[in-house]
Design a protein around this motif. Structure first.
Motif, PDB file in Angstrom:
ATOM      1  N   ALA A  32      44.241  36.938  53.129  1.00  0.00           N
ATOM      2  CA  ALA A  32      45.233  36.301  53.989  1.00  0.00           C
ATOM      3  C   ALA A  32      46.608  36.322  53.327  1.00  0.00           C
ATOM      4  O   ALA A  32      46.712  36.368  52.092  1.00  0.00           O
ATOM      5  CB  ALA A  32      44.816  34.868  54.275  1.00  0.00           C
ATOM      6  N   PRO A  33      47.682  36.282  54.108  1.00  0.00           N
ATOM      7  CA  PRO A  33      49.019  36.190  53.534  1.00  0.00           C
ATOM      8  C   PRO A  33      49.125  35.036  52.551  1.00  0.00           C
ATOM      9  O   PRO A  33      48.719  33.913  52.846  1.00  0.00           O
ATOM     10  CB  PRO A  33      49.913  35.971  54.764  1.00  0.00           C
ATOM     11  CG  PRO A  33      49.175  36.647  55.873  1.00  0.00           C
ATOM     12  CD  PRO A  33      47.723  36.390  55.588  1.00  0.00           C
ATOM     13  N   GLY A  34      49.630  35.335  51.371  1.00  0.00           N
ATOM     14  CA  GLY A  34      49.780  34.329  50.325  1.00  0.00           C
ATOM     15  C   GLY A  34      48.592  34.203  49.396  1.00  0.00           C
ATOM     16  O   GLY A  34      48.667  33.524  48.363  1.00  0.00           O
ATOM     17  N   GLU A  35      47.472  34.858  49.724  1.00  0.00           N
ATOM     18  CA  GLU A  35      46.269  34.739  48.906  1.00  0.00           C
ATOM     19  C   GLU A  35      46.429  35.510  47.588  1.00  0.00           C
ATOM     20  O   GLU A  35      46.877  36.656  47.584  1.00  0.00           O
ATOM     21  CB  GLU A  35      45.062  35.275  49.659  1.00  0.00           C
ATOM     22  CG  GLU A  35      43.738  35.114  48.911  1.00  0.00           C
ATOM     23  CD  GLU A  35      42.547  35.536  49.749  1.00  0.00           C
ATOM     24  OE1 GLU A  35      41.461  35.741  49.158  1.00  0.00           O
ATOM     25  OE2 GLU A  35      42.694  35.662  50.982  1.00  0.00           O
ATOM     26  N   PRO A  36      46.050  34.910  46.454  1.00  0.00           N
ATOM     27  CA  PRO A  36      46.131  35.619  45.170  1.00  0.00           C
ATOM     28  C   PRO A  36      45.234  36.849  45.139  1.00  0.00           C
ATOM     29  O   PRO A  36      44.140  36.844  45.721  1.00  0.00           O
ATOM     30  CB  PRO A  36      45.657  34.564  44.155  1.00  0.00           C
ATOM     31  CG  PRO A  36      45.851  33.257  44.830  1.00  0.00           C
ATOM     32  CD  PRO A  36      45.615  33.513  46.290  1.00  0.00           C
ATOM     33  N   LEU A  37      45.703  37.898  44.488  1.00  0.00           N
ATOM     34  CA  LEU A  37      44.934  39.129  44.322  1.00  0.00           C
ATOM     35  C   LEU A  37      44.639  39.273  42.828  1.00  0.00           C
ATOM     36  O   LEU A  37      45.417  39.859  42.073  1.00  0.00           O
ATOM     37  CB  LEU A  37      45.740  40.330  44.847  1.00  0.00           C
ATOM     38  CG  LEU A  37      46.122  40.262  46.328  1.00  0.00           C
ATOM     39  CD1 LEU A  37      47.112  41.357  46.679  1.00  0.00           C
ATOM     40  CD2 LEU A  37      44.876  40.350  47.206  1.00  0.00           C
ATOM     41  N   ARG A  38      43.523  38.719  42.404  1.00  0.00           N
ATOM     42  CA  ARG A  38      43.182  38.686  40.990  1.00  0.00           C
ATOM     43  C   ARG A  38      42.517  39.995  40.561  1.00  0.00           C
ATOM     44  O   ARG A  38      41.591  40.486  41.232  1.00  0.00           O
ATOM     45  CB  ARG A  38      42.269  37.497  40.698  1.00  0.00           C
ATOM     46  CG  ARG A  38      42.940  36.151  40.964  1.00  0.00           C
ATOM     47  CD  ARG A  38      42.055  34.975  40.592  1.00  0.00           C
ATOM     48  NE  ARG A  38      42.749  33.708  40.744  1.00  0.00           N
ATOM     49  CZ  ARG A  38      42.827  33.020  41.881  1.00  0.00           C
ATOM     50  NH1 ARG A  38      42.226  33.487  42.964  1.00  0.00           N
ATOM     51  NH2 ARG A  38      43.495  31.888  41.940  1.00  0.00           N
ATOM     52  N   GLU A  39      42.979  40.543  39.461  1.00  0.00           N
ATOM     53  CA  GLU A  39      42.474  41.828  38.996  1.00  0.00           C
ATOM     54  C   GLU A  39      40.967  41.792  38.772  1.00  0.00           C
ATOM     55  O   GLU A  39      40.254  42.740  39.127  1.00  0.00           O
ATOM     56  CB  GLU A  39      43.185  42.246  37.710  1.00  0.00           C
ATOM     57  CG  GLU A  39      44.624  42.685  37.923  1.00  0.00           C
ATOM     58  CD  GLU A  39      45.264  43.166  36.637  1.00  0.00           C
ATOM     59  OE1 GLU A  39      44.570  43.235  35.593  1.00  0.00           O
ATOM     60  OE2 GLU A  39      46.467  43.482  36.667  1.00  0.00           O
ATOM     61  N   ALA A  40      40.471  40.722  38.176  1.00  0.00           N
ATOM     62  CA  ALA A  40      39.038  40.648  37.882  1.00  0.00           C
ATOM     63  C   ALA A  40      38.215  40.698  39.164  1.00  0.00           C
ATOM     64  O   ALA A  40      37.183  41.378  39.228  1.00  0.00           O
ATOM     65  CB  ALA A  40      38.736  39.366  37.108  1.00  0.00           C
ATOM     66  N   THR A  41      38.678  40.000  40.191  1.00  0.00           N
ATOM     67  CA  THR A  41      37.978  40.009  41.473  1.00  0.00           C
ATOM     68  C   THR A  41      38.003  41.393  42.098  1.00  0.00           C
ATOM     69  O   THR A  41      36.986  41.882  42.617  1.00  0.00           O
ATOM     70  CB  THR A  41      38.622  38.996  42.435  1.00  0.00           C
ATOM     71  OG1 THR A  41      38.566  37.693  41.845  1.00  0.00           O
ATOM     72  CG2 THR A  41      37.907  38.981  43.775  1.00  0.00           C
ATOM     73  N   LEU A  42      39.160  42.038  42.047  1.00  0.00           N
ATOM     74  CA  LEU A  42      39.321  43.351  42.678  1.00  0.00           C
ATOM     75  C   LEU A  42      38.545  44.437  41.935  1.00  0.00           C
ATOM     76  O   LEU A  42      37.990  45.347  42.559  1.00  0.00           O
ATOM     77  CB  LEU A  42      40.804  43.715  42.765  1.00  0.00           C
ATOM     78  CG  LEU A  42      41.660  42.796  43.643  1.00  0.00           C
ATOM     79  CD1 LEU A  42      43.121  43.185  43.562  1.00  0.00           C
ATOM     80  CD2 LEU A  42      41.172  42.833  45.084  1.00  0.00           C
ATOM     81  N   THR A  43      38.496  44.353  40.599  1.00  0.00           N
ATOM     82  CA  THR A  43      37.736  45.361  39.854  1.00  0.00           C
ATOM     83  C   THR A  43      36.249  45.268  40.185  1.00  0.00           C
ATOM     84  O   THR A  43      35.563  46.280  40.321  1.00  0.00           O
ATOM     85  CB  THR A  43      37.935  45.201  38.334  1.00  0.00           C
ATOM     86  OG1 THR A  43      37.578  43.862  37.948  1.00  0.00           O
ATOM     87  CG2 THR A  43      39.367  45.466  37.925  1.00  0.00           C
ATOM     88  N   GLU A  44      35.770  44.047  40.366  1.00  0.00           N
ATOM     89  CA  GLU A  44      34.365  43.874  40.739  1.00  0.00           C
ATOM     90  C   GLU A  44      34.127  44.324  42.182  1.00  0.00           C
ATOM     91  O   GLU A  44      33.117  44.977  42.492  1.00  0.00           O
ATOM     92  CB  GLU A  44      33.965  42.408  40.574  1.00  0.00           C
ATOM     93  CG  GLU A  44      32.497  42.142  40.895  1.00  0.00           C
ATOM     94  CD  GLU A  44      32.111  40.697  40.641  1.00  0.00           C
ATOM     95  OE1 GLU A  44      30.969  40.334  40.988  1.00  0.00           O
ATOM     96  OE2 GLU A  44      32.931  39.928  40.107  1.00  0.00           O
ATOM     97  N   MET A  45      35.044  43.995  43.061  1.00  0.00           N
ATOM     98  CA  MET A  45      34.899  44.333  44.473  1.00  0.00           C
ATOM     99  C   MET A  45      34.861  45.844  44.692  1.00  0.00           C
ATOM    100  O   MET A  45      34.050  46.345  45.480  1.00  0.00           O
ATOM    101  CB  MET A  45      36.058  43.726  45.274  1.00  0.00           C
ATOM    102  CG  MET A  45      36.016  44.038  46.764  1.00  0.00           C
ATOM    103  SD  MET A  45      37.412  43.293  47.658  1.00  0.00           S
ATOM    104  CE  MET A  45      37.069  41.553  47.419  1.00  0.00           C
TER     105      MET A  45
END
Length: 220
Positions: A32-45
Motif C-alpha cells: 500500500a502507499p506509504g508501506e515500508p519496503l524492507r530489504e529482508a522481507t523482499l529478499t525472502e519474498m
C-alpha cells in the motif's frame, strides 16, 4: 524466482525480473502507499540477494513508485492531491488528443477495438472478477494511446500508465467499475459516430468522475 537452481538466468535477467515483479506488486497494491519496503522481507519474498532488490528499488524510485530516504529506507510512494492533479492533467492532455484522433480515423476499427475491451470488462464484472475488469479497462486506454504515434510522448505515456493503474486499484468496486463502463460506452458511441467533439466531451466527463472518486478514496 531464485538466483540458483536450474533456470540458469543471468544476473541481468535476475535484476530485470525483480524490478518487473516488484513494480507490478506496487501497481497492484500488494504494498500500500506509504508501506515500508524492507530489504529482508523482499529478499525472502523474491528469493534473491539484496543486490537486485536494492537496484530494483532505485529504478522504482526513478519511476516515482518508491520513496527512499536516508536512515528510513524505502517505502511505497504515496500521492498528494497535487500529485493526483498532475497525473490527471497529463492523462487528459494525452487521452483527449488520442480520442479525437480515434474519432477522426476512417472506418469502424477504432470503435470496435475499444468496444471489445469494454465487453471483456463487462463479462469480468458479471463473473465477479473485478481485477480482470480493471485490466480490461487498462486495455481501453492502451488502444487509445496507440493513436499517439509519437515515440517521445509514448515514453511519457508508459510512465503515466503505471501511476494510473496503481491509483485505479485503490477504489476497485463493482459499483465504481459499472459506472466507469457506462462512461466508456458514451466515449465509444462518439468514436463510432466519428464525432470528435462528442468524444472529447465524453472522455473529459469520465476523467473528471474518476478523479473525484480516486481523490475521495485516497483521502487527499
Amino acid at each position: 524466482m531464485s538466483e540458483s537452481g536450474d533456470e540458469r538466468v543471468s544476473p541481468l535477467q535476475v535484476k530485470d525480473r525483480v524490478y518487473e515483479r516488484l513494480r507490478e506488486a506496487l501497481i497492484d497494491q500488494v504494498f500500500a502507499p506509504g508501506e515500508p519496503l524492507r530489504e529482508a522481507t523482499l529478499t525472502e519474498m523474491y528469493g534473491v540477494s539484496k543486490t537486485p532488490i536494492r537496484e530494483a528499488l532505485v529504478r522504482l524510485q526513478q519511476d516515482g513508485l518508491v520513496e527512499i530516504a536516508a536512515y528510513r529506507g524505502a517505502r511505497a510512494s504515496s500521492y498528494s492531491s497535487a500529485d493526483l492533479a498532475e497525473i490527471f492533467e497529463a492523462r487528459e492532455i494525452l487521452e483527449v488528443e488520442c480520442v479525437r484522433r480515434a474519432a477522426q480515423a476512417p472506418g469502424p476499427e477504432a470503435a470496435e477495438r475499444l468496444a471489445g475491451t469494454v465487453s471483456s470488462a463487462e463479462s469480468a464484472v458479471a463473473r465477479g472478477e473485478l481485477a480482470e475488469a480493471a485490466a480490461s479497462l487498462d486495455d481501453f486506454d492502451e488502444v487509445l494511446f496507440e493513436h499517439l504515434q509519437n515515440t517521445l510522448l509514448d515514453e511519457i505515456r508508459q510512465r503515466l500508465s503505471m501511476h494510473l493503474r496503481r491509483v485505479g486499484r485503490v477504489n476497485l468496486s463493482a459499483d465504481s467499475i459499472t459506472r466507469s463502463l457506462q462512461e466508456h460506452r458514451a466515449i465509444i458511441d462518439a468514436v463510432a459516430a466519428h464525432d470528435a467533439d462528442a468524444a472529447d466531451a465524453a472522455l473529459r466527463a469520465h476523467l473528471q468522475s474518476v478523479q473525484r472518486q480516486q481523490v475521495e478514496a485516497l483521502g487527499v
